[in-house]
Design a protein around this motif. Sequence first.
Motif, mmCIF file in Angstrom:
data_model
loop_
_atom_site.group_PDB
_atom_site.id
_atom_site.type_symbol
_atom_site.label_atom_id
_atom_site.label_comp_id
_atom_site.label_asym_id
_atom_site.label_seq_id
_atom_site.Cartn_x
_atom_site.Cartn_y
_atom_site.Cartn_z
ATOM 1 N N GLU A 30 2.095 -6.286 -15.506
ATOM 2 C CA GLU A 30 3.225 -6.289 -14.586
ATOM 3 C C GLU A 30 3.166 -5.059 -13.683
ATOM 4 O OE1 GLU A 30 6.642 -8.696 -17.094
ATOM 5 O OE2 GLU A 30 6.615 -6.505 -17.156
ATOM 6 N N VAL A 31 3.599 -5.237 -12.436
ATOM 7 C CA VAL A 31 3.504 -4.169 -11.442
ATOM 8 C C VAL A 31 4.900 -3.746 -10.996
ATOM 9 C CG1 VAL A 31 2.613 -3.508 -9.170
ATOM 10 C CG2 VAL A 31 1.265 -5.025 -10.645
ATOM 11 N N LEU A 32 5.121 -2.443 -10.993
ATOM 12 C CA LEU A 32 6.355 -1.854 -10.479
ATOM 13 C C LEU A 32 5.987 -0.986 -9.285
ATOM 14 C CD1 LEU A 32 7.907 -0.809 -13.894
ATOM 15 C CD2 LEU A 32 8.869 -2.517 -12.350
ATOM 16 N N THR A 33 6.707 -1.161 -8.178
ATOM 17 C CA THR A 33 6.343 -0.460 -6.947
ATOM 18 C C THR A 33 7.468 0.394 -6.384
ATOM 19 O OG1 THR A 33 7.006 -2.338 -5.541
ATOM 20 C CG2 THR A 33 4.721 -2.296 -6.328
ATOM 21 N N GLU A 34 8.601 0.490 -7.066
ATOM 22 C CA GLU A 34 9.721 1.300 -6.600
ATOM 23 C C GLU A 34 10.065 2.311 -7.681
ATOM 24 O OE1 GLU A 34 10.739 1.019 -3.570
ATOM 25 O OE2 GLU A 34 9.561 -0.790 -3.152
ATOM 26 N N SER A 35 10.260 3.566 -7.285
ATOM 27 C CA SER A 35 10.478 4.611 -8.284
ATOM 28 C C SER A 35 11.725 4.370 -9.118
ATOM 29 C CB SER A 35 10.549 5.982 -7.613
ATOM 30 O OG SER A 35 11.684 6.098 -6.766
ATOM 31 N N ALA A 36 12.793 3.854 -8.500
ATOM 32 C CA ALA A 36 14.013 3.593 -9.271
ATOM 33 C C ALA A 36 13.773 2.513 -10.318
ATOM 34 C CB ALA A 36 15.154 3.194 -8.345
ATOM 35 N N ALA A 37 13.020 1.494 -9.968
ATOM 36 C CA ALA A 37 12.697 0.445 -10.935
ATOM 37 C C ALA A 37 11.861 1.006 -12.074
ATOM 38 C CB ALA A 37 11.950 -0.693 -10.236
ATOM 39 N N ILE A 38 10.940 1.907 -11.740
ATOM 40 C CA ILE A 38 10.112 2.543 -12.764
ATOM 41 C C ILE A 38 10.975 3.360 -13.711
ATOM 42 C CG2 ILE A 38 8.343 4.318 -13.112
ATOM 43 C CD1 ILE A 38 7.079 3.281 -10.452
ATOM 44 N N VAL A 39 11.880 4.150 -13.154
ATOM 45 C CA VAL A 39 12.771 4.969 -13.980
ATOM 46 C C VAL A 39 13.613 4.104 -14.905
ATOM 47 C CG1 VAL A 39 14.866 6.392 -13.869
ATOM 48 C CG2 VAL A 39 12.874 6.988 -12.484
ATOM 49 N N LEU A 40 14.210 3.068 -14.363
ATOM 50 C CA LEU A 40 15.093 2.228 -15.170
ATOM 51 C C LEU A 40 14.326 1.477 -16.252
ATOM 52 C CD1 LEU A 40 17.432 0.891 -12.341
ATOM 53 C CD2 LEU A 40 18.011 2.544 -14.134
ATOM 54 N N ARG A 41 13.125 1.014 -15.929
ATOM 55 C CA ARG A 41 12.334 0.291 -16.927
ATOM 56 C C ARG A 41 11.900 1.223 -18.055
ATOM 57 N NH1 ARG A 41 12.003 -3.487 -20.233
ATOM 58 N NH2 ARG A 41 9.961 -4.438 -20.591
ATOM 59 N N LEU A 42 11.430 2.408 -17.713
ATOM 60 C CA LEU A 42 11.016 3.352 -18.744
ATOM 61 C C LEU A 42 12.202 3.810 -19.580
ATOM 62 C CD1 LEU A 42 8.432 5.500 -16.746
ATOM 63 C CD2 LEU A 42 7.943 3.846 -18.562
ATOM 64 N N ALA A 43 13.364 3.947 -18.951
ATOM 65 C CA ALA A 43 14.567 4.313 -19.696
ATOM 66 C C ALA A 43 14.944 3.226 -20.688
ATOM 67 C CB ALA A 43 15.721 4.575 -18.736
ATOM 68 N N ALA A 91 0.830 -1.213 0.000
ATOM 69 C CA ALA A 91 0.000 0.000 0.000
ATOM 70 C C ALA A 91 0.859 1.255 0.000
ATOM 71 C CB ALA A 91 -0.967 0.002 1.182
ATOM 72 N N ARG A 92 1.726 1.348 -1.001
ATOM 73 C CA ARG A 92 2.597 2.511 -1.130
ATOM 74 C C ARG A 92 2.484 3.097 -2.532
ATOM 75 N NH1 ARG A 92 8.218 0.102 1.484
ATOM 76 N NH2 ARG A 92 7.466 -0.156 3.637
ATOM 77 N N VAL A 93 2.776 4.378 -2.609
ATOM 78 C CA VAL A 93 2.868 5.031 -3.918
ATOM 79 C C VAL A 93 4.311 5.476 -4.112
ATOM 80 C CG1 VAL A 93 0.475 5.768 -3.912
ATOM 81 C CG2 VAL A 93 2.185 7.298 -2.958
ATOM 82 N N PRO A 94 4.783 5.393 -5.392
ATOM 83 C CA PRO A 94 4.038 5.032 -6.589
ATOM 84 C C PRO A 94 3.848 3.533 -6.744
ATOM 85 C CG PRO A 94 6.336 5.436 -7.161
ATOM 86 C CD PRO A 94 6.192 5.757 -5.699
ATOM 87 N N THR A 95 2.761 3.179 -7.373
ATOM 88 C CA THR A 95 2.543 1.831 -7.878
ATOM 89 C C THR A 95 2.137 1.986 -9.339
ATOM 90 O OG1 THR A 95 1.899 0.907 -5.736
ATOM 91 C CG2 THR A 95 1.141 -0.249 -7.715
ATOM 92 N N LEU A 96 2.880 1.337 -10.210
ATOM 93 C CA LEU A 96 2.658 1.481 -11.652
ATOM 94 C C LEU A 96 2.360 0.120 -12.259
ATOM 95 C CD1 LEU A 96 2.757 3.406 -14.132
ATOM 96 C CD2 LEU A 96 5.179 2.786 -14.356
ATOM 97 N N VAL A 97 1.252 0.037 -12.972
ATOM 98 C CA VAL A 97 0.845 -1.203 -13.629
ATOM 99 C C VAL A 97 1.055 -1.047 -15.131
ATOM 100 C CG1 VAL A 97 -0.997 -2.876 -13.984
ATOM 101 C CG2 VAL A 97 -0.868 -1.603 -11.827
#
Length: 209
Positions: free
Chosen positions: A64-77, A53-59
């Motif tokens: 697939e679910v990403l719940t850590e901002s660094a993981a989100i940044v690296l995946r989008l990059a 129950a934390r933000v950000p949560t990105l689907v």
Amino acid sequence: MANWKLFGVRGWGSTLAEGALAWTGTPFEFDEVEGFDRPGPSRERLIAVNPLARVPTLVAPNGEVLTESAAIVLRLAELHPEAKLAPPTDHPGRTAFLNRLIWFVSAVYPTFTYRDYPERWAPDAAEQLAERVDAFRQSLWRQFEAQLGDGPWTLGYEPSALDLYVTIMSHWRPRRAWFAANCPKLHAIALSAEALPQLAPVMQRNFPA
């Protein structure tokens, strides 16, 4: 293809993911979950995809679910190298980028967990804990400032997701006036980053004047 879906709250940590999505031009749906930190419908919607129950949560569109901002940044990059959210793997600045990105999420970001809810961690000394965490965070920012070169961006040569973190996190405690007085290089980076065309609408939406 369906859009990505971001669970977040205006001005909170989800702004980091929102900024990365905007930077890369990735279409997304925003699910406002204000009040997720207490029982209610927002929390239930968030828990359904992220048990922490934390933000950000990105689907992602594929579920697939990403719940850590660094993981989100690296995946989008990875998906959008042309956006230059991160230096490519063979770039000489890649090591510094990775080290500083993880520093944001491992050293600075956790201080907000304890500072924003001190009564959870030290119910008999909440005020003292808040003061100590504030002082510790300020020391972290001073260390970071001392490591910066003379370039206009965190990595010196061109903007990256590191500058996204700087501009967003400088809106949180100890806030912009403190940065202007104590960390002028970081303050200048924050002002430049929030004016970038890919970030300006995100900043205006999350931190209206």
